[in-house]
Write a protein that holds these residues in place. Structure first.
Motif, PDB file in Angstrom:
ATOM      1  N   TYR A 213     -10.320  10.819 -16.855  1.00 31.17           N
ATOM      2  CA  TYR A 213     -10.406   9.303 -16.546  1.00 31.17           C
ATOM      3  C   TYR A 213     -12.066   8.831 -16.867  1.00 31.17           C
ATOM      4  O   TYR A 213     -12.656   9.912 -16.926  1.00 31.17           O
ATOM      5  CB  TYR A 213      -9.881   8.880 -15.327  1.00 31.17           C
ATOM      6  N   GLN A 214     -12.329   7.678 -16.819  1.00 27.38           N
ATOM      7  CA  GLN A 214     -13.439   7.241 -16.659  1.00 27.38           C
ATOM      8  C   GLN A 214     -14.306   7.949 -15.319  1.00 27.38           C
ATOM      9  O   GLN A 214     -13.470   8.274 -14.423  1.00 27.38           O
ATOM     10  CB  GLN A 214     -13.585   5.847 -16.580  1.00 27.38           C
ATOM     11  N   ASN A 215     -15.482   8.045 -15.369  1.00 30.68           N
ATOM     12  CA  ASN A 215     -16.247   8.482 -14.276  1.00 30.68           C
ATOM     13  C   ASN A 215     -16.133   7.551 -12.879  1.00 30.68           C
ATOM     14  O   ASN A 215     -15.996   7.791 -11.956  1.00 30.68           O
ATOM     15  CB  ASN A 215     -17.619   8.648 -14.406  1.00 30.68           C
ATOM     16  N   ILE A 216     -16.034   6.255 -13.169  1.00 30.00           N
ATOM     17  CA  ILE A 216     -15.861   5.230 -12.132  1.00 30.00           C
ATOM     18  C   ILE A 216     -14.673   4.426 -12.525  1.00 30.00           C
ATOM     19  O   ILE A 216     -14.629   3.968 -13.606  1.00 30.00           O
ATOM     20  CB  ILE A 216     -17.070   4.376 -12.063  1.00 30.00           C
ATOM     21  N   ASN A 217     -13.837   4.451 -11.449  1.00 27.70           N
ATOM     22  CA  ASN A 217     -12.574   3.774 -11.693  1.00 27.70           C
ATOM     23  C   ASN A 217     -12.129   2.588 -10.449  1.00 27.70           C
ATOM     24  O   ASN A 217     -12.465   2.886  -9.427  1.00 27.70           O
ATOM     25  CB  ASN A 217     -11.396   4.674 -11.608  1.00 27.70           C
ATOM     26  N   ARG A 218     -11.462   1.975 -10.601  1.00 27.19           N
ATOM     27  CA  ARG A 218     -10.822   0.852  -9.554  1.00 27.19           C
ATOM     28  C   ARG A 218      -9.318   1.201  -9.522  1.00 27.19           C
ATOM     29  O   ARG A 218      -8.537   1.302 -10.614  1.00 27.19           O
ATOM     30  CB  ARG A 218     -11.209  -0.648 -10.249  1.00 27.19           C
ATOM     31  N   VAL A 219      -8.972   1.445  -8.194  1.00 24.66           N
ATOM     32  CA  VAL A 219      -7.385   1.661  -8.188  1.00 24.66           C
ATOM     33  C   VAL A 219      -7.159   0.539  -6.794  1.00 24.66           C
ATOM     34  O   VAL A 219      -7.716   0.199  -5.986  1.00 24.66           O
ATOM     35  CB  VAL A 219      -7.445   2.929  -7.683  1.00 24.66           C
ATOM     36  N   PHE A 220      -5.851   0.731  -6.673  1.00 29.84           N
ATOM     37  CA  PHE A 220      -5.311  -0.096  -5.422  1.00 29.84           C
ATOM     38  C   PHE A 220      -3.996   0.926  -4.912  1.00 29.84           C
ATOM     39  O   PHE A 220      -3.535   1.678  -5.858  1.00 29.84           O
ATOM     40  CB  PHE A 220      -4.519  -1.450  -6.021  1.00 29.84           C
ATOM     41  N   ALA A 221      -3.738   0.781  -3.729  1.00 30.34           N
ATOM     42  CA  ALA A 221      -2.617   1.431  -2.984  1.00 30.34           C
ATOM     43  C   ALA A 221      -1.215   0.608  -3.917  1.00 30.34           C
ATOM     44  O   ALA A 221      -1.255  -0.560  -3.720  1.00 30.34           O
ATOM     45  CB  ALA A 221      -2.595   1.284  -1.918  1.00 30.34           C
TER      46      ALA A 221
ATOM     47  N   ILE B 248     -10.600  -6.263   2.559  1.00 24.79           N
ATOM     48  CA  ILE B 248      -9.321  -7.034   3.243  1.00 24.79           C
ATOM     49  C   ILE B 248      -9.289  -6.435   4.611  1.00 24.79           C
ATOM     50  O   ILE B 248      -8.898  -7.035   5.570  1.00 24.79           O
ATOM     51  CB  ILE B 248      -8.216  -6.721   2.377  1.00 24.79           C
ATOM     52  N   ILE B 249      -9.665  -5.095   4.947  1.00 23.50           N
ATOM     53  CA  ILE B 249      -9.369  -4.247   6.104  1.00 23.50           C
ATOM     54  C   ILE B 249     -10.418  -4.912   6.998  1.00 23.50           C
ATOM     55  O   ILE B 249      -9.979  -5.289   8.328  1.00 23.50           O
ATOM     56  CB  ILE B 249      -9.736  -2.737   5.886  1.00 23.50           C
ATOM     57  N   ASP B 250     -11.589  -5.151   6.860  1.00 27.62           N
ATOM     58  CA  ASP B 250     -12.583  -5.777   7.673  1.00 27.62           C
ATOM     59  C   ASP B 250     -12.236  -6.997   8.020  1.00 27.62           C
ATOM     60  O   ASP B 250     -12.095  -7.548   9.182  1.00 27.62           O
ATOM     61  CB  ASP B 250     -13.797  -5.678   7.162  1.00 27.62           C
ATOM     62  N   ILE B 251     -11.654  -7.818   7.079  1.00 26.92           N
ATOM     63  CA  ILE B 251     -11.307  -9.216   7.172  1.00 26.92           C
ATOM     64  C   ILE B 251     -10.192  -9.337   8.207  1.00 26.92           C
ATOM     65  O   ILE B 251     -10.202 -10.318   9.249  1.00 26.92           O
ATOM     66  CB  ILE B 251     -10.878  -9.883   5.873  1.00 26.92           C
ATOM     67  N   ALA B 252      -9.013  -8.431   7.893  1.00 27.60           N
ATOM     68  CA  ALA B 252      -7.783  -8.608   9.000  1.00 27.60           C
ATOM     69  C   ALA B 252      -8.557  -7.994  10.296  1.00 27.60           C
ATOM     70  O   ALA B 252      -7.672  -8.720  11.261  1.00 27.60           O
ATOM     71  CB  ALA B 252      -7.016  -7.558   8.272  1.00 27.60           C
TER      72      ALA B 252
ATOM     73  N   ASN C 226       3.514  -7.679  -6.354  1.00 23.66           N
ATOM     74  CA  ASN C 226       4.668  -6.792  -6.596  1.00 23.66           C
ATOM     75  C   ASN C 226       4.144  -5.236  -6.816  1.00 23.66           C
ATOM     76  O   ASN C 226       5.084  -4.381  -6.803  1.00 23.66           O
ATOM     77  CB  ASN C 226       5.705  -7.099  -7.494  1.00 23.66           C
ATOM     78  N   ILE C 227       2.874  -5.385  -6.950  1.00 21.25           N
ATOM     79  CA  ILE C 227       2.344  -4.030  -7.304  1.00 21.25           C
ATOM     80  C   ILE C 227       1.730  -3.352  -5.992  1.00 21.25           C
ATOM     81  O   ILE C 227       2.107  -2.150  -5.590  1.00 21.25           O
ATOM     82  CB  ILE C 227       1.201  -3.889  -8.283  1.00 21.25           C
ATOM     83  N   ILE C 228       1.017  -4.283  -5.258  1.00 18.86           N
ATOM     84  CA  ILE C 228       0.237  -3.728  -4.123  1.00 18.86           C
ATOM     85  C   ILE C 228       1.084  -3.284  -2.994  1.00 18.86           C
ATOM     86  O   ILE C 228       2.347  -3.871  -2.662  1.00 18.86           O
ATOM     87  CB  ILE C 228      -0.655  -4.830  -3.784  1.00 18.86           C
TER      88      ILE C 228
ATOM     89  N   TYR D  38      -2.531  -0.595   3.714  1.00 17.10           N
ATOM     90  CA  TYR D  38      -3.540  -1.173   4.231  1.00 17.10           C
ATOM     91  C   TYR D  38      -3.280  -1.681   5.844  1.00 17.10           C
ATOM     92  O   TYR D  38      -4.084  -1.288   6.443  1.00 17.10           O
ATOM     93  CB  TYR D  38      -4.040  -2.556   3.719  1.00 17.10           C
ATOM     94  N   TYR D  39      -2.148  -1.690   6.183  1.00 19.31           N
ATOM     95  CA  TYR D  39      -1.554  -2.242   7.304  1.00 19.31           C
ATOM     96  C   TYR D  39      -1.833  -0.942   8.366  1.00 19.31           C
ATOM     97  O   TYR D  39      -2.107  -1.221   9.450  1.00 19.31           O
ATOM     98  CB  TYR D  39       0.003  -2.706   7.329  1.00 19.31           C
ATOM     99  N   GLN D  40      -1.366   0.202   7.782  1.00 22.63           N
ATOM    100  CA  GLN D  40      -1.522   1.397   8.714  1.00 22.63           C
ATOM    101  C   GLN D  40      -2.977   1.618   8.930  1.00 22.63           C
ATOM    102  O   GLN D  40      -3.448   1.768  10.223  1.00 22.63           O
ATOM    103  CB  GLN D  40      -0.955   2.502   7.969  1.00 22.63           C
ATOM    104  N   ILE D  41      -4.009   1.471   8.081  1.00 20.35           N
ATOM    105  CA  ILE D  41      -5.320   1.983   7.887  1.00 20.35           C
ATOM    106  C   ILE D  41      -5.861   0.778   9.214  1.00 20.35           C
ATOM    107  O   ILE D  41      -6.534   1.089  10.238  1.00 20.35           O
ATOM    108  CB  ILE D  41      -6.059   1.744   7.060  1.00 20.35           C
ATOM    109  N   ILE D  42      -5.537  -0.463   9.092  1.00 21.67           N
ATOM    110  CA  ILE D  42      -6.135  -1.562   9.933  1.00 21.67           C
ATOM    111  C   ILE D  42      -5.460  -1.265  11.512  1.00 21.67           C
ATOM    112  O   ILE D  42      -6.409  -1.621  12.408  1.00 21.67           O
ATOM    113  CB  ILE D  42      -5.453  -2.844   9.417  1.00 21.67           C
ATOM    114  N   ASN D  43      -4.226  -0.915  11.643  1.00 19.95           N
ATOM    115  CA  ASN D  43      -3.739  -0.589  12.872  1.00 19.95           C
ATOM    116  C   ASN D  43      -4.521   0.467  13.648  1.00 19.95           C
ATOM    117  O   ASN D  43      -4.777   0.496  14.757  1.00 19.95           O
ATOM    118  CB  ASN D  43      -2.326  -0.571  12.985  1.00 19.95           C
TER     119      ASN D  43
END
Length: 560
Positions: free
Chosen positions: A490-498, A440-444, A540-542, A547-552
């Protein structure tokens, strides 16, 4: 008779070993568990497809066909995993393809690809160290895990069927050597050109009049390779000319203004098949050069008539330069490789010098130059340069060109957008086989720079596509694994979101017990290793602000 494709995966425990076979529609065809009678008859006359099976599964399958017992299979399995196995024997009835072969320089495992795809990241809870027969529940979980890996292998094969496997099949047919089916395309290409090792050059072979076109210090840098290759004292030299910082070295020529730019009506002159034609110009393949010329001429002839053959021939042509620097290739000739590279840099630099009086140069990158101009004098430069260097130039253009630096730019032509560089390269497509984090960062970034679209609007509008916001975290082999601050594993590979509230923080644990933060990841993480499509109440989780800070911050570096 055409052989059927059968996809498979193997799991080996101390008292349980099994192999699962599926068809391309993901239907289970056969499961062999601890009893491998009939395995050879099932496998023969089929093409097996696995993931990393050339390194592991084909070897274990060969031992299963010999009716090795569980103890033998487990010991053999452990030797392979530890990198201590010397027995590379593959049963002659095994005809297989490996979806892992040449997939990406990142060499992703199945779990990483599952994560990148937004699919469930399934890691088995059944330890491979269990020293007893598995319970029925454990066996079912282990088999479910194995089946899931076969399904992912099928997905990967479908993605690579046309881009890799069909092209490779044509190269194997051209070579006429059945053993080559297990070789990578680079090795096949080298053997298509010559069946014997070519003679190596003792020094650079670039015409002296061309060497005189650059400063003496650049010539001396390149001439280091006449004495040694592995210990170069000077590897790059940067010159500032016609408002560009231009880097000479031992790769392609690179140059750009030292500040971001945004311009309209940009022209590009790209050298047609630059390295292949230089290889011909300097006879870099010695006695194999003529065969290379025939392949190049054949590709030009059928380029718009037979895509499959054209792609196969293109693969041969483009792999040769890499083979010149490949110590395991019959084409290995390092001084020839450096000669091709130096010839290309000098030719492109001279093109830039000649163009500089007629236009404004804004990008120089290995085999092409981008510029703006208000006249057509560049056409005379193009014509004369082609004669002088025995190379051809193709002209293209962008309606809009936005550039942060030489390796990060956005080109717009009509409704098509070309993106290059770490800030924007995921804009047009997912990177399933490398790093697909926070696309989403690249897209924005691109939508803001090209269309002026609000970053916040892009972030809010795409919340129905959770996988665009995901980070895939992987602890490498040099770490104990993935842990939180409370030492929970935890698992060795995991998916996370901010996430906004009450998230966790995951770390890589070093061998000495120290915790290391995953680079460029959120401080508060929402963990979700199931399919991204099934996240409840994602909006309501995200934490959009992360992401806004990184993009800017990234956009500030693109500011003109």
């Amino acid at each position: 008779m055409k052989k059927d494709l059968v996809f498979y995966d193997i799991e080996v425990y101390a008292y349980n070993a099994f192999v699962i076979f599926k068809d391309i529609d993901k239907n289970v065809l056969k499961i062999f568990h601890n009893n491998f009678d009939g395995l050879r008859d099932f496998v023969k006359d089929k093409i097996l497809v696995g993931y990393n099976n050339y390194f592991y599964d084909d070897l274990v399958l060969s031992k299963m066909m010999k009716s090795w017992n569980n103890t033998q299979l487990k010991e053999f399995n452990d030797r392979i995993i530890k990198g201590e196995n010397k027995d590379k024997t593959v049963d002659r009835c095994i005809d297989s393809l490996d979806c892992f072969q040449q997939i990406d320089v990142a060499k992703p495992g199945l779990k990483k690809i599952e994560g990148n795809m937004g699919k469930m990241i399934l890691e088995s809870n059944v330890s491979f160290d269990i020293d007893r027969p598995l319970t029925q529940d454990e066996l079912k979980e282990a088999m479910d895990y194995c089946e899931y890996d076969v399904d992912t292998t099928i997905d990967i094969y479908k993605l690579r069927e046309n881009s890799y496997f069909k092209t490779k099949e044509m190269l194997v047919k051209k070579l006429g050597n059945k053993k080559a089916k297990r070789w990578n395309t680079t090795t096949i290409s080298g053997n298509l050109l010559t069946g014997k090792i070519i003679n190596k050059w003792a020094s650079l072979r670039v015409p002296e009049h061309m060497m005189e076109m650059v400063d003496p210090e650049i010539k001396e840098m390149w001439r280091q390779v006449n004495l040694f290759v592995d210990d170069l004292k000077v590897k790059t030299i940067t010159k500032t000319m016609f408002d560009n910082d231009i880097q000479f070295g031992f790769g392609g020529l690179h140059g750009a203004p030292n500040r971001p730019i945004k311009v309209k009506n940009v022209k590009l002159l790209d050298v047609t098949s630059m390295y292949p034609n230089i290889i011909l110009n300097i006879n870099a393949l010695n006695e194999a050069t003529e065969e290379y010329r025939k392949i190049l001429e054949r590709r030009i002839e059928i380029k718009h008539k037979d895509k499959l053959e054209s792609d196969a021939l293109k693969l041969i042509l483009n792999s040769v330069y890499g083979n010149l620097n490949n110590q395991y290739s019959v084409l290995n000739n390092p001084k020839a490789a450096y000669s091709v590279c130096v010839y290309g840099q000098i030719a492109l630099f001279e093109l830039c010098k000649r163009l500089s009086s007629t236009c404004r140069i804004i990008n120089i990158n290995t085999d092409g130059v981008a510029f703006t101009t208000n006249n057509d004098r560049y056409l005379k430069v193009k014509e004369q340069w082609e004669k002088d260097f025995n190379l051809k130039l193709e002209e293209d253009n962008f309606d809009l060109f936005i550039q942060k630096d030489v390796n990060n730019y956005i080109g717009v032509k009509g409704d098509k957008i070309k993106c290059k560089g770490g800030d924007v390269n995921k804009y047009n497509e997912d990177k399933f086989f490398s790093n697909n984090n926070a696309r989403i960062i690249d897209i924005a970034i691109v939508d803001y720079l090209v269309y002026g679209k609000s970053v916040l609007d892009t972030l809010l509008e795409n919340r129905d596509k959770p996988y665009l916001y995901q980070y895939i975290l992987q602890a490498g082999r040099t770490y104990q694994g993935t842990f939180d601050e409370y030492n929970k594993k935890y698992q060795n590979i995991n998916r996370v979101f901010a996430c906004r509230n009450h998230g966790i923080s995951l770390y890589k644990k070093r061998i000495d017990g120290g915790l290391v933060k995953f680079a460029d990841t959120p401080e508060h993480m929402f963990l979700w290793n199931k399919d991204c499509a099934h996240i409840p109440d994602f909006k309501n989780i995200i934490d959009i602000n992360h992401y806004y800070q990184i993009i800017n911050k990234k956009l500030s570096a693109w500011s003109v």
